[in-house]
Enzyme design. Structure first.
Site, mmCIF file in Angstrom:
data_model
loop_
_atom_site.group_PDB
_atom_site.id
_atom_site.type_symbol
_atom_site.label_atom_id
_atom_site.label_comp_id
_atom_site.label_asym_id
_atom_site.label_seq_id
_atom_site.Cartn_x
_atom_site.Cartn_y
_atom_site.Cartn_z
ATOM 1 N N GLY A 31 0.797 -1.213 0.000
ATOM 2 C CA GLY A 31 0.000 0.000 0.000
ATOM 3 C C GLY A 31 0.828 1.261 0.000
ATOM 4 O O GLY A 31 2.020 1.251 -0.305
ATOM 5 N N HIS A 37 4.279 1.686 -8.169
ATOM 6 C CA HIS A 37 3.289 0.620 -8.059
ATOM 7 C C HIS A 37 2.341 0.616 -9.264
ATOM 8 O O HIS A 37 1.989 -0.447 -9.794
ATOM 9 C CB HIS A 37 2.450 0.812 -6.790
ATOM 10 C CG HIS A 37 3.201 0.656 -5.516
ATOM 11 N ND1 HIS A 37 3.389 1.703 -4.645
ATOM 12 C CD2 HIS A 37 3.813 -0.413 -4.959
ATOM 13 C CE1 HIS A 37 4.071 1.278 -3.594
ATOM 14 N NE2 HIS A 37 4.350 0.008 -3.763
ATOM 15 N N GLY A 147 8.975 -4.572 -8.420
ATOM 16 C CA GLY A 147 9.835 -3.468 -8.839
ATOM 17 C C GLY A 147 11.301 -3.752 -8.571
ATOM 18 O O GLY A 147 11.666 -4.367 -7.565
#
Length: 282
Positions: A31, A37, A147
């Site tokens: 989050g 993201h 990532g």
């Protein structure tokens, strides 16, 4: 975009998608979403019919209770960002849903985890491997997207997939940076104004170190120069700077022709721990 909060709901969603012949992509996150993201979500959407983003601040990968407590949590804002990026389902479970009982299983990734993050955050990759394994079993994705800012984590997850024969592909996407070079991170939200102004030094140190590697400067000298540069900024406290083989992550004493080098660093800035890396082609 559907919002799912239980493992059973997620499993039913992905089973229906698979029966319809759809490809499923998974983007695991904790989050506090940023453009990095969303790049993962967009990459998944380009490859897959269904894109599931998970938001779960995983307690088992934190070796610092205060870091876990302070980790940014903005669920409503996160949900608002996901649908426009191409997310078709958000999986947002509780801790009790993910860990109905304490886990006793322990992963050992050997030399891969005994350096850098693994050395400085005991138990971190055990927690990562545990929660990622759970997500893979629940979501059964065809592809999972991570990532490259977390270079070592990507390497560990790829090893996990290979060792446990998960039937999926790991896709690593490039690090997304702010205009001044700072790698995007959820923890950046915690930087105050003076710390944020100093933060681009991390990227500058990596750029200078990469230039030295290309010039053939010995790894020990590259490391020493980088750490000295960070030390001169009073807001920074250097944790580690590694010059390592990009595949094995083992520290280098010299350069092998044709082998890529990864430069990884971690530092504390105004009470916030930041990491970054840069790969120099062999």
């Amino acid at each position: 975009m559907q919002i799912l909060t239980t493992a059973a709901g997620l499993q039913a969603y992905t089973e229906q998608a698979r029966q319809a012949g759809h490809r499923v992509g998974l983007v695991p996150t904790m989050g506090a979403l940023h453009a990095g993201h969303l790049q993962l979500v967009q990459a998944a959407r380009a490859d897959c019919n269904e894109v599931i983003a998970s938001i779960f601040v995983n307690p088992t990968q934190f070796n610092n209770a205060e870091d876990f407590r302070l980790y940014p949590r903005v669920p409503e804002a996160d949900a608002a960002l996901l649908a426009p990026a191409g997310c078709t389902a958000l999986f947002a479970p509780s801790v009790a849903e993910m860990y109905p009982q304490p886990t006793v299983l322990h992963f050992d990734f050997g030399a891969l985890e005994r350096v850098m993050e693994g050395a400085h955050r005991p138990g971190h990759f055990n927690g990562v491997a545990t929660v990622v394994s759970k997500l893979f079993h629940m979501a059964r994705p065809h592809r999972a997207y991570f990532g490259q800012k977390d270079w070592q984590q990507v390497a560990v997850v790829k090893q996990l997939v290979a060792d446990l024969s998960f039937d999926l592909e790991i896709v690593a996407c490039p690090t997304i940076r702010e205009a001044d070079g700072l790698a995007m991170s959820s923890r950046n939200r915690r930087l105050d104004a003076p710390a944020r102004a100093a933060a681009p030094l991390l990227y500058q140190v990596l750029q200078a170190a990469a230039a030295q590697v290309r010039q053939g400067v010995p790894p020990a000298q590259v490391q020493a120069t980088a750490e000295a540069t960070l030390t001169r900024e009073p807001l920074f406290t250097s944790e580690y700077m590694a010059v390592a083989d990009a595949q094995t992550l083992q520290p280098l004493t010299n350069y092998a022709p044709g082998r890529a080098v990864v430069l990884c660093l971690a530092a504390h800035l105004g009470g916030v721990r930041l990491i970054d890396n840069m790969v120099v082609a062999g």
